[in-house]
Scaffold this active site. Sequence first.
Site, PDB file in Angstrom:
ATOM      1  N   GLU A  30      33.804  46.882  48.121  1.00  0.00           N
ATOM      2  CA  GLU A  30      32.665  45.977  48.170  1.00  0.00           C
ATOM      3  C   GLU A  30      32.974  44.830  49.118  1.00  0.00           C
ATOM      4  O   GLU A  30      34.141  44.460  49.302  1.00  0.00           O
ATOM      5  CB  GLU A  30      32.397  45.428  46.758  1.00  0.00           C
ATOM      6  CG  GLU A  30      31.209  44.474  46.665  1.00  0.00           C
ATOM      7  CD  GLU A  30      30.880  44.092  45.228  1.00  0.00           C
ATOM      8  OE1 GLU A  30      29.931  43.307  45.037  1.00  0.00           O
ATOM      9  OE2 GLU A  30      31.571  44.569  44.305  1.00  0.00           O
ATOM     10  N   ASN A  75      27.726  43.868  43.099  1.00  0.00           N
ATOM     11  CA  ASN A  75      26.789  42.749  43.058  1.00  0.00           C
ATOM     12  C   ASN A  75      26.358  42.317  44.450  1.00  0.00           C
ATOM     13  O   ASN A  75      25.235  41.834  44.642  1.00  0.00           O
ATOM     14  CB  ASN A  75      27.428  41.567  42.323  1.00  0.00           C
ATOM     15  CG  ASN A  75      27.706  41.856  40.859  1.00  0.00           C
ATOM     16  OD1 ASN A  75      27.273  42.871  40.319  1.00  0.00           O
ATOM     17  ND2 ASN A  75      28.450  40.988  40.214  1.00  0.00           N
ATOM     18  N   ASN A 175      22.402  48.274  41.847  1.00  0.00           N
ATOM     19  CA  ASN A 175      23.652  48.048  41.127  1.00  0.00           C
ATOM     20  C   ASN A 175      23.411  47.139  39.924  1.00  0.00           C
ATOM     21  O   ASN A 175      22.842  46.053  40.062  1.00  0.00           O
ATOM     22  CB  ASN A 175      24.675  47.377  42.048  1.00  0.00           C
ATOM     23  CG  ASN A 175      25.934  46.967  41.308  1.00  0.00           C
ATOM     24  OD1 ASN A 175      26.776  47.803  40.978  1.00  0.00           O
ATOM     25  ND2 ASN A 175      26.077  45.678  41.012  1.00  0.00           N
ATOM     26  N   GLU A 176      23.837  47.591  38.749  1.00  0.00           N
ATOM     27  CA  GLU A 176      23.836  46.776  37.527  1.00  0.00           C
ATOM     28  C   GLU A 176      22.561  45.938  37.366  1.00  0.00           C
ATOM     29  O   GLU A 176      22.620  44.741  37.077  1.00  0.00           O
ATOM     30  CB  GLU A 176      25.079  45.880  37.493  1.00  0.00           C
ATOM     31  CG  GLU A 176      26.369  46.674  37.384  1.00  0.00           C
ATOM     32  CD  GLU A 176      27.609  45.802  37.217  1.00  0.00           C
ATOM     33  OE1 GLU A 176      27.490  44.563  37.287  1.00  0.00           O
ATOM     34  OE2 GLU A 176      28.692  46.354  37.024  1.00  0.00           O
ATOM     35  N   TYR A 247      35.224  48.002  32.360  1.00  0.00           N
ATOM     36  CA  TYR A 247      36.500  47.351  32.649  1.00  0.00           C
ATOM     37  C   TYR A 247      37.130  46.914  31.332  1.00  0.00           C
ATOM     38  O   TYR A 247      36.425  46.510  30.397  1.00  0.00           O
ATOM     39  CB  TYR A 247      36.303  46.122  33.543  1.00  0.00           C
ATOM     40  CG  TYR A 247      35.713  46.414  34.894  1.00  0.00           C
ATOM     41  CD1 TYR A 247      36.511  46.868  35.944  1.00  0.00           C
ATOM     42  CD2 TYR A 247      34.347  46.245  35.128  1.00  0.00           C
ATOM     43  CE1 TYR A 247      35.972  47.125  37.197  1.00  0.00           C
ATOM     44  CE2 TYR A 247      33.796  46.504  36.371  1.00  0.00           C
ATOM     45  CZ  TYR A 247      34.611  46.948  37.396  1.00  0.00           C
ATOM     46  OH  TYR A 247      34.072  47.221  38.645  1.00  0.00           O
ATOM     47  N   GLU A 295      32.248  52.621  38.441  1.00  0.00           N
ATOM     48  CA  GLU A 295      33.134  51.457  38.359  1.00  0.00           C
ATOM     49  C   GLU A 295      33.964  51.590  37.093  1.00  0.00           C
ATOM     50  O   GLU A 295      33.401  51.603  35.994  1.00  0.00           O
ATOM     51  CB  GLU A 295      32.363  50.125  38.343  1.00  0.00           C
ATOM     52  CG  GLU A 295      31.743  49.738  39.664  1.00  0.00           C
ATOM     53  CD  GLU A 295      31.147  48.331  39.656  1.00  0.00           C
ATOM     54  OE1 GLU A 295      31.695  47.447  38.944  1.00  0.00           O
ATOM     55  OE2 GLU A 295      30.131  48.124  40.343  1.00  0.00           O
ATOM     56  N   GLN A 352      38.592  48.338  42.349  1.00  0.00           N
ATOM     57  CA  GLN A 352      38.226  48.832  43.679  1.00  0.00           C
ATOM     58  C   GLN A 352      39.457  49.420  44.369  1.00  0.00           C
ATOM     59  O   GLN A 352      40.398  49.781  43.662  1.00  0.00           O
ATOM     60  CB  GLN A 352      37.590  47.712  44.481  1.00  0.00           C
ATOM     61  CG  GLN A 352      36.277  47.238  43.831  1.00  0.00           C
ATOM     62  CD  GLN A 352      35.502  46.239  44.700  1.00  0.00           C
ATOM     63  OE1 GLN A 352      35.721  46.063  45.882  1.00  0.00           O
ATOM     64  NE2 GLN A 352      34.571  45.550  44.059  1.00  0.00           N
TER      65      GLN A 352
END
Length: 505
Positions: A30, A75, A175-176, A247, A295, A352
């Site tokens: 990212e 993000n 995304n999200e 995560y 992710e 990442q």
Amino acid sequence: MTDRLKATMVIDREFQISAVDPRIYGSFIEHLGRAVYGGIYEPDHPLADERGFRTDVMELVKQLNVPIIRYPGGNFVSGYNWEDGVGPVDKRPRRLELAWRSIETNQVGTNEFVEWAKSVNSEVMMAVNLGTRGIDAARNLVEYCNHPGGTYWSDLRISHGYRKPHRIKIWCLGNEMDGPWQIGHKTAEEYGRLAVETARAMKMVDPEIELVSCGSSGSSMPTFPEWEAVTLEHTYDEVDYISLHSYYGNRNNDTPSFLAKSLDMDQYIRTVIATCDYIKAKKRSKKTLYLSFDEWNVWYHSNEADKNIEPWLVAPPLLEDVYNFEDALLVGCMLITLLKHADRVKIACLAQLVNVIAPIMTENGGKAWKQTIYYPFLHASTYGRGTVLNPVVSSPKYDCAEFTDVPYLESVAVYNEEREELTIFAVNRHLAEPLLLQCDARSFENYRVIEHIILEHEDLKAVNTAEEERVKPHHNGNAEMREGMVTASLPKASWNVIRLKRKKP
């Protein structure tokens, strides 16, 4: 072998879960922190190539054999104008990057990243902005990337020096978008409507592409799994995958609970599968939706330091978790969990790849090195290709603050018929005792153990640095196979890779 704890496992070549989709070993870069600038791209570095990409980083990425890399966010993508990152570099604008409160120089954009991905033998998984933008920008980006020529956007790509289309196959629809932190945060209904119309337009430009619908940004979200159910009511017929993000951290320094967090990941996957199949039944559909776990990682070490980063810098050192040995053990457990669900999880991205919560770290102008989590990912990507087998496991268990009935043995097996190899991945979660593994593998007649790799360390908090690699695997495991039975002592708190190969006649 005198280990007091014993676990048993039965493996049969006929008990198959699914072929492994190589994209399960994907990753993510990212425009965040030093992932791009100072990570993969550093024109002034002594090891930079003619394009400005660090060749030392490229070599470490190539060793991981990453087949697909998600880009450009994250993000970041929810406020990104993709047009800023194409065309003459000296004419590209500097922008306020709102998601991470940084300055984006746009020195690296779509074309440069596609080139870099090719140089590390990977494909690009492209995300489109459904935060501040929508249908128009998304369809134009597909045309720019994938259409051969003869139209405005495809000819613009050609004028930028890229005659052949990039033919990017996998596209993320935002995304999200369930997250209040996201630029352009939407309700499930709002996202579902925008995503399905964007999907239709993108597939009109290129019917060959595959699409990922935004799932929840974590299983702890208050809208999970209703978000999946509502959004898939709209997108199910047009998309091929739904995303999952997760995560984990050891904020309370409770290692037994930390190493059990892959059980939460397993339940998360099962819940998303159940929700997808509910919508399938509700729609009377014959299509099965697959999962993109795009992710996943350990992320918590850098949280406090990130609060003190000055805003509006170029490539500030954000999210630079320094991983320790116990992090590597959990990453191993998470890899095993993904493999256990290989029938539905077809794409996964370790988030990442460089500097930002990453297996590879760099110094600006200096060295690149392997973090502790590099090794389980390397082993799984290298040896976990083939067909996942469904093992019957019996293991002693433990209870901890956050979980009950946690098996000390976390394990799975992958059979590569073409190479006539069988690989057993195993984590011993016990922090004080070795674990005797007895594995019935009689269906693999004439196989022998060729290697037993172990990642272990006396200090659970041991880390690797540019100066010293304290945590690295050795090949001194004692696994052996006799009369169809594999036995091995798995050291306390260890990641193990036991490789078997058929004897040549």
